[in-house]
Design a protein around this motif. Structure first.
Motif, PDB file in Angstrom:
ATOM      1  N   THR A 136       0.831  -1.200   0.000  1.00 53.85           N
ATOM      2  CA  THR A 136       0.000   0.000   0.000  1.00 53.85           C
ATOM      3  C   THR A 136       0.864   1.247   0.000  1.00 53.85           C
ATOM      4  O   THR A 136       0.542   2.242  -0.675  1.00 53.85           O
ATOM      5  CB  THR A 136      -0.946   0.009   1.211  1.00 53.85           C
ATOM      6  N   GLN A 137       1.980   1.215   0.738  1.00 54.67           N
ATOM      7  CA  GLN A 137       2.880   2.366   0.737  1.00 54.67           C
ATOM      8  C   GLN A 137       3.440   2.625  -0.656  1.00 54.67           C
ATOM      9  O   GLN A 137       3.565   3.775  -1.085  1.00 54.67           O
ATOM     10  CB  GLN A 137       4.015   2.142   1.744  1.00 54.67           C
ATOM     11  N   GLU A 138       3.784   1.573  -1.389  1.00 55.64           N
ATOM     12  CA  GLU A 138       4.236   1.742  -2.776  1.00 55.64           C
ATOM     13  C   GLU A 138       3.149   2.391  -3.621  1.00 55.64           C
ATOM     14  O   GLU A 138       3.408   3.332  -4.386  1.00 55.64           O
ATOM     15  CB  GLU A 138       4.603   0.392  -3.381  1.00 55.64           C
ATOM     16  N   ALA A 139       1.920   1.870  -3.476  1.00 55.99           N
ATOM     17  CA  ALA A 139       0.816   2.376  -4.284  1.00 55.99           C
ATOM     18  C   ALA A 139       0.506   3.831  -3.941  1.00 55.99           C
ATOM     19  O   ALA A 139       0.214   4.645  -4.833  1.00 55.99           O
ATOM     20  CB  ALA A 139      -0.416   1.501  -4.065  1.00 55.99           C
ATOM     21  N   LEU A 140       0.560   4.182  -2.665  1.00 56.09           N
ATOM     22  CA  LEU A 140       0.313   5.568  -2.258  1.00 56.09           C
ATOM     23  C   LEU A 140       1.392   6.495  -2.823  1.00 56.09           C
ATOM     24  O   LEU A 140       1.096   7.611  -3.262  1.00 56.09           O
ATOM     25  CB  LEU A 140       0.277   5.667  -0.734  1.00 56.09           C
ATOM     26  N   TRP A 141       2.640   6.016  -2.798  1.00 57.10           N
ATOM     27  CA  TRP A 141       3.744   6.808  -3.322  1.00 57.10           C
ATOM     28  C   TRP A 141       3.524   7.108  -4.807  1.00 57.10           C
ATOM     29  O   TRP A 141       3.696   8.235  -5.270  1.00 57.10           O
ATOM     30  CB  TRP A 141       5.066   6.062  -3.114  1.00 57.10           C
ATOM     31  N   ARG A 142       3.135   6.090  -5.562  1.00 52.96           N
ATOM     32  CA  ARG A 142       2.875   6.259  -6.987  1.00 52.96           C
ATOM     33  C   ARG A 142       1.732   7.253  -7.212  1.00 52.96           C
ATOM     34  O   ARG A 142       1.818   8.152  -8.059  1.00 52.96           O
ATOM     35  CB  ARG A 142       2.511   4.928  -7.640  1.00 52.96           C
ATOM     36  N   ALA A 143       0.646   7.080  -6.442  1.00 54.55           N
ATOM     37  CA  ALA A 143      -0.539   7.910  -6.650  1.00 54.55           C
ATOM     38  C   ALA A 143      -0.245   9.380  -6.363  1.00 54.55           C
ATOM     39  O   ALA A 143      -0.697  10.269  -7.102  1.00 54.55           O
ATOM     40  CB  ALA A 143      -1.671   7.419  -5.753  1.00 54.55           C
ATOM     41  N   ARG A 144       0.531   9.658  -5.327  1.00 47.62           N
ATOM     42  CA  ARG A 144       0.820  11.043  -4.953  1.00 47.62           C
ATOM     43  C   ARG A 144       1.695  11.734  -5.996  1.00 47.62           C
ATOM     44  O   ARG A 144       1.708  12.964  -6.076  1.00 47.62           O
ATOM     45  CB  ARG A 144       1.513  11.095  -3.597  1.00 47.62           C
ATOM     46  N   ARG A 145       2.407  10.958  -6.788  1.00 48.62           N
ATOM     47  CA  ARG A 145       3.295  11.528  -7.795  1.00 48.62           C
ATOM     48  C   ARG A 145       2.715  11.466  -9.200  1.00 48.62           C
ATOM     49  O   ARG A 145       3.422  11.586 -10.189  1.00 48.62           O
ATOM     50  CB  ARG A 145       4.664  10.829  -7.731  1.00 48.62           C
ATOM     51  N   GLY A 146       1.413  11.254  -9.276  1.00 46.61           N
ATOM     52  CA  GLY A 146       0.740  11.336 -10.557  1.00 46.61           C
ATOM     53  C   GLY A 146       0.873  10.131 -11.449  1.00 46.61           C
ATOM     54  O   GLY A 146       0.628  10.233 -12.660  1.00 46.61           O
ATOM     55  N   ALA A 147       1.261   8.979 -10.888  1.00 45.43           N
ATOM     56  CA  ALA A 147       1.428   7.777 -11.709  1.00 45.43           C
ATOM     57  C   ALA A 147       0.120   7.009 -11.883  1.00 45.43           C
ATOM     58  O   ALA A 147       0.080   6.029 -12.613  1.00 45.43           O
ATOM     59  CB  ALA A 147       2.487   6.859 -11.105  1.00 45.43           C
ATOM     60  N   GLY A 148      -0.926   7.442 -11.210  1.00 37.52           N
ATOM     61  CA  GLY A 148      -2.225   6.810 -11.414  1.00 37.52           C
ATOM     62  C   GLY A 148      -2.569   5.721 -10.421  1.00 37.52           C
ATOM     63  O   GLY A 148      -1.885   5.535  -9.405  1.00 37.52           O
ATOM     64  N   PRO A 149      -3.627   4.971 -10.710  1.00 35.91           N
ATOM     65  CA  PRO A 149      -4.172   3.995  -9.764  1.00 35.91           C
ATOM     66  C   PRO A 149      -3.352   2.709  -9.682  1.00 35.91           C
ATOM     67  O   PRO A 149      -2.567   2.387 -10.582  1.00 35.91           O
ATOM     68  CB  PRO A 149      -5.565   3.710 -10.311  1.00 35.91           C
ATOM     69  N   THR A 150      -3.568   2.011  -8.586  1.00 36.05           N
ATOM     70  CA  THR A 150      -2.993   0.678  -8.376  1.00 36.05           C
ATOM     71  C   THR A 150      -4.084  -0.211  -7.792  1.00 36.05           C
ATOM     72  O   THR A 150      -4.891   0.242  -6.980  1.00 36.05           O
ATOM     73  CB  THR A 150      -1.809   0.713  -7.390  1.00 36.05           C
ATOM     74  N   ILE A 151      -4.093  -1.456  -8.227  1.00 34.61           N
ATOM     75  CA  ILE A 151      -4.999  -2.453  -7.656  1.00 34.61           C
ATOM     76  C   ILE A 151      -4.186  -3.403  -6.780  1.00 34.61           C
ATOM     77  O   ILE A 151      -3.171  -3.941  -7.224  1.00 34.61           O
ATOM     78  CB  ILE A 151      -5.718  -3.253  -8.759  1.00 34.61           C
ATOM     79  N   ILE A 152      -4.613  -3.585  -5.549  1.00 33.22           N
ATOM     80  CA  ILE A 152      -3.989  -4.554  -4.655  1.00 33.22           C
ATOM     81  C   ILE A 152      -5.008  -5.672  -4.440  1.00 33.22           C
ATOM     82  O   ILE A 152      -6.072  -5.454  -3.862  1.00 33.22           O
ATOM     83  CB  ILE A 152      -3.587  -3.914  -3.315  1.00 33.22           C
ATOM     84  N   ALA A 153      -4.701  -6.852  -4.961  1.00 38.63           N
ATOM     85  CA  ALA A 153      -5.624  -7.992  -4.908  1.00 38.63           C
ATOM     86  C   ALA A 153      -5.374  -8.787  -3.635  1.00 38.63           C
ATOM     87  O   ALA A 153      -4.308  -9.388  -3.461  1.00 38.63           O
ATOM     88  CB  ALA A 153      -5.440  -8.869  -6.140  1.00 38.63           C
ATOM     89  N   ILE A 154      -6.345  -8.793  -2.745  1.00 35.87           N
ATOM     90  CA  ILE A 154      -6.232  -9.481  -1.462  1.00 35.87           C
ATOM     91  C   ILE A 154      -6.833 -10.876  -1.595  1.00 35.87           C
ATOM     92  O   ILE A 154      -8.029 -11.029  -1.837  1.00 35.87           O
ATOM     93  CB  ILE A 154      -6.975  -8.712  -0.356  1.00 35.87           C
ATOM     94  N   PHE A 155      -5.999 -11.903  -1.482  1.00 37.76           N
ATOM     95  CA  PHE A 155      -6.505 -13.264  -1.613  1.00 37.76           C
ATOM     96  C   PHE A 155      -6.212 -14.049  -0.339  1.00 37.76           C
ATOM     97  O   PHE A 155      -5.285 -13.737   0.412  1.00 37.76           O
ATOM     98  CB  PHE A 155      -5.855 -13.978  -2.803  1.00 37.76           C
ATOM     99  N   GLU A 156      -7.012 -15.061  -0.087  1.00 38.53           N
ATOM    100  CA  GLU A 156      -6.833 -15.882   1.102  1.00 38.53           C
ATOM    101  C   GLU A 156      -6.218 -17.216   0.718  1.00 38.53           C
ATOM    102  O   GLU A 156      -6.746 -17.937  -0.121  1.00 38.53           O
ATOM    103  CB  GLU A 156      -8.161 -16.110   1.822  1.00 38.53           C
ATOM    104  N   ALA A 157      -5.085 -17.541   1.343  1.00 36.74           N
ATOM    105  CA  ALA A 157      -4.438 -18.815   1.076  1.00 36.74           C
ATOM    106  C   ALA A 157      -5.315 -19.956   1.585  1.00 36.74           C
ATOM    107  O   ALA A 157      -6.048 -19.800   2.563  1.00 36.74           O
ATOM    108  CB  ALA A 157      -3.067 -18.873   1.749  1.00 36.74           C
ATOM    109  N   PRO A 158      -5.271 -21.120   0.941  1.00 33.81           N
ATOM    110  CA  PRO A 158      -6.090 -22.249   1.386  1.00 33.81           C
ATOM    111  C   PRO A 158      -5.793 -22.627   2.834  1.00 33.81           C
ATOM    112  O   PRO A 158      -4.651 -22.594   3.285  1.00 33.81           O
ATOM    113  CB  PRO A 158      -5.673 -23.378   0.429  1.00 33.81           C
ATOM    114  N   GLN A 159      -6.867 -22.940   3.575  1.00 39.46           N
ATOM    115  CA  GLN A 159      -6.768 -23.411   4.954  1.00 39.46           C
ATOM    116  C   GLN A 159      -6.015 -22.417   5.845  1.00 39.46           C
ATOM    117  O   GLN A 159      -5.235 -22.784   6.716  1.00 39.46           O
ATOM    118  CB  GLN A 159      -6.072 -24.778   5.014  1.00 39.46           C
ATOM    119  N   ALA A 160      -6.308 -21.117   5.624  1.00 38.36           N
ATOM    120  CA  ALA A 160      -5.602 -20.097   6.398  1.00 38.36           C
ATOM    121  C   ALA A 160      -6.171 -19.925   7.798  1.00 38.36           C
ATOM    122  O   ALA A 160      -5.446 -19.655   8.741  1.00 38.36           O
ATOM    123  CB  ALA A 160      -5.653 -18.766   5.656  1.00 38.36           C
TER     124      ALA A 160
END
Length: 272
Positions: A198-222
């Protein structure tokens, strides 16, 4: 960055700024920050476990689903002027934004929002991204409803042309399709990994690089059945132990303090 620290993205523009090493340097995860993450994550778990015990089915599902790690890892590094919009029934982002416990308890006990309300939030997110574009702010979109993950991903794609400052964290079964937006997969219960990407994505967004998608997935049997701690708390404890930041006695005192705070807040909410 994935849950284990390997960066994975879709195609990105060659004109996007290069992320400096210090943005993702593990040294940024200080002992103080880890303690803040742990405190917020423990409060999330205790709060929703209490609401679940009152018979709220949605909260019961959330306790082990990973919402706590997602929202704590994503929101704990936000600026005070950044905007958080949720698609779903979680109010946990407010734990890191110091919303009074009484307000959280009353809202968490309410029914889940209807689909039409979630759709409206998508429109709100897009409008907020446009307004934030020239203000140095970022819109953080937290989608805890898997059924809306693709819609949220399409919204991020629509923000690419104008390079709008949108960071979308989506709980999903698989990484969404995105042609122009970077997609970073990360494991749902790993609060530290979620914070870093998220820190990487925020850094990009604040500098005009646009959106980022962070896909949150659950590992099996977590999920850990019958355990007091959520999977996210177990993961964080193991991380803290590896980095000599775990203090069993201090953690016990913290849990007692948070439990006492919740006792007082629930009693006050019931009296209203």
């Amino acid at each position: 960055m994935t849950a284990r620290g390997t960066k994975s993205t879709n195609s990105t523009s060659k004109t996007q700024p290069r992320i400096p090493a210090e943005v993702t340097d593990s040294a940024l995860i200080s002992a103080k920050l880890v303690q803040r993450i742990h405190r917020s994550l423990l409060m999330c778990h205790l709060l929703e476990a209490r609401v679940a015990a009152l018979g709220n089915k949605s909260a019961t599902n959330r306790v082990h689903r990973g919402d706590g790690a997602m929202v704590v890892g994503a929101t704990i590094g936000l600026g005070s002027r950044d905007i958080v919009i949720t698609l779903g029934d979680t109010l946990l982002p407010h734990v890191t934004r110091e919303t009074p416990l009484g307000d959280l308890i009353r809202q968490l006990a309410q029914h889940s929002p209807v689909r039409s309300a979630i759709v409206r939030q998508l429109n709100v997110a897009q409008e907020a991204a446009f307004s934030a574009a020239n203000e140095g702010r970022v819109v953080l979109l937290l989608c805890t409803e898997i059924d809306f993950a693709e819609k949220a991903a399409k919204l991020a794609e629509q923000c690419v042309a104008q390079r709008l400052p949108l960071v979308a964290l989506l709980q999903c079964d698989h990484p969404p399709a995105a042609n122009a937006t970077p997609v970073i997969p990360v494991e749902a219960h790993d609060a530290i990994a979620i914070y870093r990407v998220t820190q990487e994505a925020l850094w990009r967004a604040r500098r005009g690089a646009g959106p980022t998608i962070i896909a949150i997935f659950e590992a099996p049997q977590a999920a850990i059945s019958g355990h007091f701690e959520s999977e996210a708390l177990v993961r964080l404890r193991e991380y803290m132990q590896r980095h000599s930041a775990w203090d069993e006695a201090a953690t016990s005192r913290l849990r007692l303090k948070l439990e006492a705070d919740l006792d007082e807040a629930f009693a006050a909410a019931k009296a209203l």
